[in-house]
Design a protein around this motif. Structure first.
Motif, PDB file in Angstrom:
ATOM      1  N   ILE A  76       0.854  -1.184   0.000  1.00 49.15           N
ATOM      2  CA  ILE A  76       0.000   0.000   0.000  1.00 49.15           C
ATOM      3  C   ILE A  76       0.890   1.234   0.000  1.00 49.15           C
ATOM      4  N   VAL A  77       0.705   2.107  -0.978  1.00 47.92           N
ATOM      5  CA  VAL A  77       1.494   3.340  -1.079  1.00 47.92           C
ATOM      6  C   VAL A  77       0.534   4.518  -0.997  1.00 47.92           C
ATOM      7  N   GLU A  78       0.660   5.304   0.055  1.00 49.58           N
ATOM      8  CA  GLU A  78      -0.208   6.452   0.245  1.00 49.58           C
ATOM      9  C   GLU A  78       0.520   7.494   1.085  1.00 49.58           C
ATOM     10  N   PRO A  79       0.032   8.716   1.098  1.00 49.92           N
ATOM     11  CA  PRO A  79       0.683   9.756   1.902  1.00 49.92           C
ATOM     12  C   PRO A  79       0.767   9.358   3.369  1.00 49.92           C
ATOM     13  N   ASP A  80       1.828   9.797   4.032  1.00 51.83           N
ATOM     14  CA  ASP A  80       2.018   9.450   5.438  1.00 51.83           C
ATOM     15  C   ASP A  80       0.815   9.861   6.280  1.00 51.83           C
ATOM     16  N   ALA A  81       0.198  10.994   5.925  1.00 49.37           N
ATOM     17  CA  ALA A  81      -0.927  11.505   6.712  1.00 49.37           C
ATOM     18  C   ALA A  81      -2.153  10.609   6.623  1.00 49.37           C
ATOM     19  N   MET A  82      -2.202   9.719   5.627  1.00 52.49           N
ATOM     20  CA  MET A  82      -3.377   8.881   5.426  1.00 52.49           C
ATOM     21  C   MET A  82      -3.157   7.438   5.839  1.00 52.49           C
ATOM     22  N   SER A  83      -1.926   7.051   6.117  1.00 55.79           N
ATOM     23  CA  SER A  83      -1.638   5.656   6.401  1.00 55.79           C
ATOM     24  C   SER A  83      -2.326   5.205   7.680  1.00 55.79           C
ATOM     25  N   GLU A  84      -2.824   3.982   7.637  1.00 56.58           N
ATOM     26  CA  GLU A  84      -3.496   3.408   8.792  1.00 56.58           C
ATOM     27  C   GLU A  84      -2.625   2.325   9.409  1.00 56.58           C
ATOM     28  N   PRO A  85      -2.668   2.174  10.731  1.00 55.48           N
ATOM     29  CA  PRO A  85      -1.912   1.093  11.367  1.00 55.48           C
ATOM     30  C   PRO A  85      -2.324  -0.259  10.802  1.00 55.48           C
ATOM     31  N   GLY A  86      -1.334  -1.101  10.508  1.00 50.60           N
ATOM     32  CA  GLY A  86      -1.640  -2.433   9.998  1.00 50.60           C
ATOM     33  C   GLY A  86      -1.676  -2.534   8.495  1.00 50.60           C
ATOM     34  N   LYS A  98       8.449  17.463  11.388  1.00 55.90           N
ATOM     35  CA  LYS A  98       7.570  17.756  10.270  1.00 55.90           C
ATOM     36  C   LYS A  98       6.222  17.054  10.402  1.00 55.90           C
ATOM     37  N   ALA A  99       5.192  17.743   9.970  1.00 54.88           N
ATOM     38  CA  ALA A  99       3.866  17.129   9.930  1.00 54.88           C
ATOM     39  C   ALA A  99       3.852  16.047   8.857  1.00 54.88           C
ATOM     40  N   PRO A 100       3.052  14.999   9.034  1.00 57.50           N
ATOM     41  CA  PRO A 100       2.974  13.939   8.020  1.00 57.50           C
ATOM     42  C   PRO A 100       2.612  14.508   6.653  1.00 57.50           C
ATOM     43  N   SER A 101       3.266  13.999   5.622  1.00 62.44           N
ATOM     44  CA  SER A 101       3.043  14.509   4.274  1.00 62.44           C
ATOM     45  C   SER A 101       1.666  14.113   3.753  1.00 62.44           C
ATOM     46  N   THR A 102       1.067  15.023   2.998  1.00 63.91           N
ATOM     47  CA  THR A 102      -0.207  14.729   2.334  1.00 63.91           C
ATOM     48  C   THR A 102       0.008  14.346   0.876  1.00 63.91           C
ATOM     49  N   GLN A 103       1.268  14.226   0.457  1.00 62.56           N
ATOM     50  CA  GLN A 103       1.616  13.895  -0.915  1.00 62.56           C
ATOM     51  C   GLN A 103       2.308  12.540  -0.985  1.00 62.56           C
ATOM     52  N   LEU A 104       2.196  11.879  -2.122  1.00 61.57           N
ATOM     53  CA  LEU A 104       3.013  10.704  -2.386  1.00 61.57           C
ATOM     54  C   LEU A 104       4.422  11.188  -2.717  1.00 61.57           C
ATOM     55  N   ARG A 105       5.401  10.691  -1.999  1.00 61.54           N
ATOM     56  CA  ARG A 105       6.774  11.153  -2.161  1.00 61.54           C
ATOM     57  C   ARG A 105       7.492  10.339  -3.237  1.00 61.54           C
ATOM     58  N   ILE A 106       8.483  10.943  -3.858  1.00 61.10           N
ATOM     59  CA  ILE A 106       9.214  10.246  -4.913  1.00 61.10           C
ATOM     60  C   ILE A 106       9.983   9.057  -4.352  1.00 61.10           C
ATOM     61  N   ASP A 107      10.433   9.147  -3.093  1.00 59.64           N
ATOM     62  CA  ASP A 107      11.152   8.001  -2.525  1.00 59.64           C
ATOM     63  C   ASP A 107      10.209   6.818  -2.290  1.00 59.64           C
ATOM     64  N   ALA A 133      -4.039   8.636  -6.075  1.00 63.22           N
ATOM     65  CA  ALA A 133      -3.021   8.696  -7.116  1.00 63.22           C
ATOM     66  C   ALA A 133      -2.717  10.117  -7.561  1.00 63.22           C
ATOM     67  N   GLU A 134      -3.674  11.038  -7.398  1.00 65.96           N
ATOM     68  CA  GLU A 134      -3.431  12.405  -7.852  1.00 65.96           C
ATOM     69  C   GLU A 134      -2.559  13.199  -6.890  1.00 65.96           C
ATOM     70  N   ALA A 135      -2.211  12.606  -5.744  1.00 67.62           N
ATOM     71  CA  ALA A 135      -1.396  13.314  -4.757  1.00 67.62           C
ATOM     72  C   ALA A 135       0.088  13.164  -5.087  1.00 67.62           C
TER      73      ALA A 135
END
Length: 334
Positions: A76-86, A98-107, A133-135
């Motif tokens: 699962i690849v999603e912004p850090d701000a949206m990730s759920e435990p598990g 830093k606050a969790p990113s709302t974007q998908l990062r290049i790394d 995907a648009e993030a």
């Protein structure tokens, strides 16, 4: 296991099991369960004993891994701000400042590229899900495009997008599309009622018809009702209106005001409200006081405020300016 309005789409997905594409794009409005559906489909593909309906069996080792968020062939690849435990997510860098990113990062995309070329652990299939995907910025999107152009065999990459228009056309062209629409009002309202939400049609209206959004934000109707009362009682008093909403997030207030403006225009043309369906009489009364040119100017102000809502702004000043525009649009004393 799927929402009431997803049965036809689930059958459509089952027809693709025997000849999977290398990429699927799930696109449709926010709040209708696209991510849930895509994730369930991914887990069903990795299940070792799927049911006749295609649903995962929930008993095999693969299903237990998926349930625990540890399946090595599901990413699962999603912004850090949206990730759920598990979630079966890629490792995230630790940050205390830093606050969790709302974007998908290049790394994250580069880590995905390394993952897809590794040998699978179970049945030879690897499944990745990117949401939303648009993030992605331009560099991140181009990195993903390279993977989509030369996908490894036995790999399925699923993209979930609330606004596919923000994706590169070259990314869209390399995916088979799964289009999902808002459920019809009766289906969505019946489902919300089963979840114990009273006044389901009113909640749905303010959520633009998205049942999951309505369920996750039940306070929106209460806030909308209080805002409507304030707009009626203090339409000529910008400072009083700003004080009434001073503790609310700018984005929430702007969203509700944009919907109020839409319904005012509808009332101006003798049309029923789309969002504030419980306030039709109030809207009709206020619509008689509208100055069309000034209303359009206020709507432009709302659009500009929405674009800046995620920035650190002085909320009170933003609200005072917006309510000044509202007062002007209604032409106090006319």
């Amino acid at each position: 296991m799927i929402f009431d309005w997803q049965s036809a789409t689930w059958q459509q997905l089952q027809s693709r099991r025997s000849a999977l594409p290398h990429a699927l794009l799930f696109r449709g409005p926010r709040g209708i369960g696209k991510r849930h559906l895509a994730k369930l489909f991914g887990r069903s593909l990795l299940c070792e004993s799927p049911q006749s309906s295609g649903f995962p069996c929930q008993a095999c080792l693969a299903c237990r891994w998926s349930e625990q968020g540890t399946h090595p062939d599901l990413r699962i690849v999603e912004p850090d701000a949206m990730s759920e435990p598990g979630d079966e997510s890629e490792p995230k860098p630790a940050s205390k400042t830093k606050a969790p990113s709302t974007q998908l990062r290049i790394d994250q995309i580069r880590a995905l590229q390394e993952w897809v070329v590794m040998s699978s652990h179970r049945n030879g299939l690897r499944v990745a899900l990117l949401s939303p995907a648009e993030a992605m910025n331009h560099s991140t999107a181009n990195a993903l495009l390279k993977t989509l152009e030369e996908p490894p065999p036995r790999t399925l990459i699923m993209l979930v997008a609330n606004d596919a228009s923000k994706l590169l056309p070259t990314i869209i062209s390399r995916c088979q599309r799964i289009d999902l629409a808002l459920p019809d009002l009766s289906t969505a309202a019946a489902w919300l009622a089963k979840q114990g939400l009273d006044a389901a049609p009113a909640h749905l209206a303010l959520a633009s018809g998205a049942p999951l959004d309505a369920l996750e934000n039940p306070a929106r109707r209460e806030v909308g009702t209080e805002l409507a009362k304030a707009l009626d009682a203090h339409y000529g008093e910008p400072l009083a209106l700003a004080s009434a909403v001073k503790d609310l997030p700018v984005a929430q207030v702007v969203d509700l005001l944009q919907k109020w403006a839409f319904d005012l225009i509808a009332a101006r043309f003798a049309m029923p409200p789309r969002y504030y369906i419980e306030h039709r009489d109030q809207l009709n009364k206020l619509a008689m006081r509208l100055d069309n040119i000034r209303l359009l100017a206020w709507i432009r102000e709302l659009g500009e405020a929405r674009a800046l809502a995620s920035h650190p702004l002085n909320a009170r000043l933003v609200f005072e300016q917006l309510f000044q525009g509202y007062r002007d649009a209604l032409v106090v004393g006319r």
